[in-house]
Design an enzyme around this catalytic site. Structure first.
Site, PDB file in Angstrom:
ATOM      1  N   THR A 117     -21.263  12.816 -37.832  1.00 47.23           N
ATOM      2  CA  THR A 117     -21.968  14.015 -38.264  1.00 47.23           C
ATOM      3  C   THR A 117     -22.101  14.090 -39.774  1.00 47.23           C
ATOM      4  OG1 THR A 117     -21.816  16.450 -38.348  1.00 47.23           O
ATOM      5  CG2 THR A 117     -19.754  15.245 -38.163  1.00 47.23           C
ATOM      6  N   TYR A 141     -13.741  20.677 -37.462  1.00 49.04           N
ATOM      7  CA  TYR A 141     -14.673  19.797 -36.744  1.00 49.04           C
ATOM      8  C   TYR A 141     -15.042  18.597 -37.600  1.00 49.04           C
ATOM      9  CZ  TYR A 141     -19.238  17.984 -35.383  1.00 49.04           C
ATOM     10  OH  TYR A 141     -20.278  17.153 -35.073  1.00 49.04           O
TER      11      TYR A 141
END
Length: 328
Positions: A117, A141
């Protein structure tokens, strides 16, 4: 047909990857625990219900299907949820990745494409981020995905696996042929939430933060069409199988759109002026992050051909308006 395991293959991105894999001559094996995935999205190959935290279940899948490669998509992905439950994210995204790789090694499957990501970059107040830009994760995250990258890099140093890494930006849209699209009982991403508001499924859209140092005060993101992202994964898989391994690629467009710009485009595409409410900033959100994706173009021949904002929103709106999966 060569078999490829797609962990998270019943999810939004995973199901689109399975479609493009099948169209490219591979047989995708969708592996998913169905906590956030949808079995109805598994339309392009076999399904195996398994959790990546269950080593025995993974072994059973590898034993049955004998894949030549893995595309590892399975992960928890909500920034907001990760702030509240960081250990859960570490277990799924780091230890789950370790389990997948160790299963690969036990079954002599050494080619891996890993879903990461752009959140690992943190704030990028100006310019474009390249694969060599500093990393500064702003949420549990993002930290978990960066840790998973580091874990895979260590395995690769030992010569055990051959990974290709994708750090992708904000995914949007739906299959233009409308066979599959995004399905979540409670979506949290910007565009599906806005389209739920346009459809009357939510009373209002909430903008988290209007005081960011951007032209209109809202966060800026780089949006990429899910079908372009799926195409990148197949190209990355082919490169990995061909021996071009260990590289990192940004998958975005090089264009940034603010939250307000996205909302305005949703109004135009849907023809619905849904209610928008301004709220305070949300923990873990970054101000701006926009990709430099030239490397993927240069080495993989990839381009974000479908990723203009209006096309992404139109495809997603057509999917939503058409009812999506029958479970909606």
């Amino acid at each position: 047909m060569d078999r490829v395991i797609v962990t998270g293959g019943a999810g939004y991105v995973g199901s689109h990857i399975c479609k493009v894999l099948r169209g490219s001559g591979f047989l995708p094996i969708a592996v998913d625990n169905l906590i956030t995935g949808n079995k109805e999205a598994v339309r392009f190959g076999p399904f195996a219900q398994a959790d990546i935290l269950d080593r025995a279940a993974l072994d059973a899948v590898f034993t049955k299907w004998k894949p030549i490669a893995v595309i590892h998509m399975a992960a928890l992905t909500s920034v907001e949820e990760s702030v509240a439950n960081p250990k859960t994210y570490w277990d799924s995204n780091v230890e789950g990745t370790r389990n997948v790789v160790e299963a690969m090694l036990r079954h002599n499957c050494l080619s891996l494409v890993f879903s990461s990501t752009c959140a690992v970059y943190g704030n990028a107040a100006s310019g474009l981020v390249t694969e060599d830009s500093p990393v500064s994760p702003e949420s549990p995250y993002a930290e978990s995905k960066l840790a998973a990258e580091a874990l895979l890099t260590e395995f690769a140093k030992e010569g055990d696996i051959a990974p290709t890494f994708f750090r992708y930006f904000n995914v949007a849209g739906a299959d233009p042929a409308q066979e599959i699209g995004e399905w979540k009982k409670s979506p949290s991403n910007l565009i599906p939430v806005a389209l739920e508001c346009a459809a009357g499924d939510r009373p209002e859209f909430e903008i988290f933060g209007m005081d960011y140092p951007t032209p209109d005060g809202t966060c800026i993101r780089d949006f990429v069409h899910v079908i372009d992202l799926a195409d990148a994964h197949v190209r990355g898989l082919q490169a990995t199988l061909g021996g071009d391994v260990g590289d990192m690629f940004n998958i975005g467009t090089g264009r940034g759109n603010s939250v307000r710009e996205v909302i305005d485009c949703c109004h135009r595409v849907t023809g619905v002026e849904f209610t928008v409410r301004e709220s305070s900033r949300r923990a873990g959100d970054v101000i701006r992050v926009v990709s430099d994706c030239a490397k993927a173009g240069r080495l993989l021949g990839w381009s974000p051909a479908n990723s203009d904002l209006e096309s992404m929103i139109t495809d997603a709106w057509n999917w939503h308006r058409g009812g999506g999966f029958s479970l909606r």
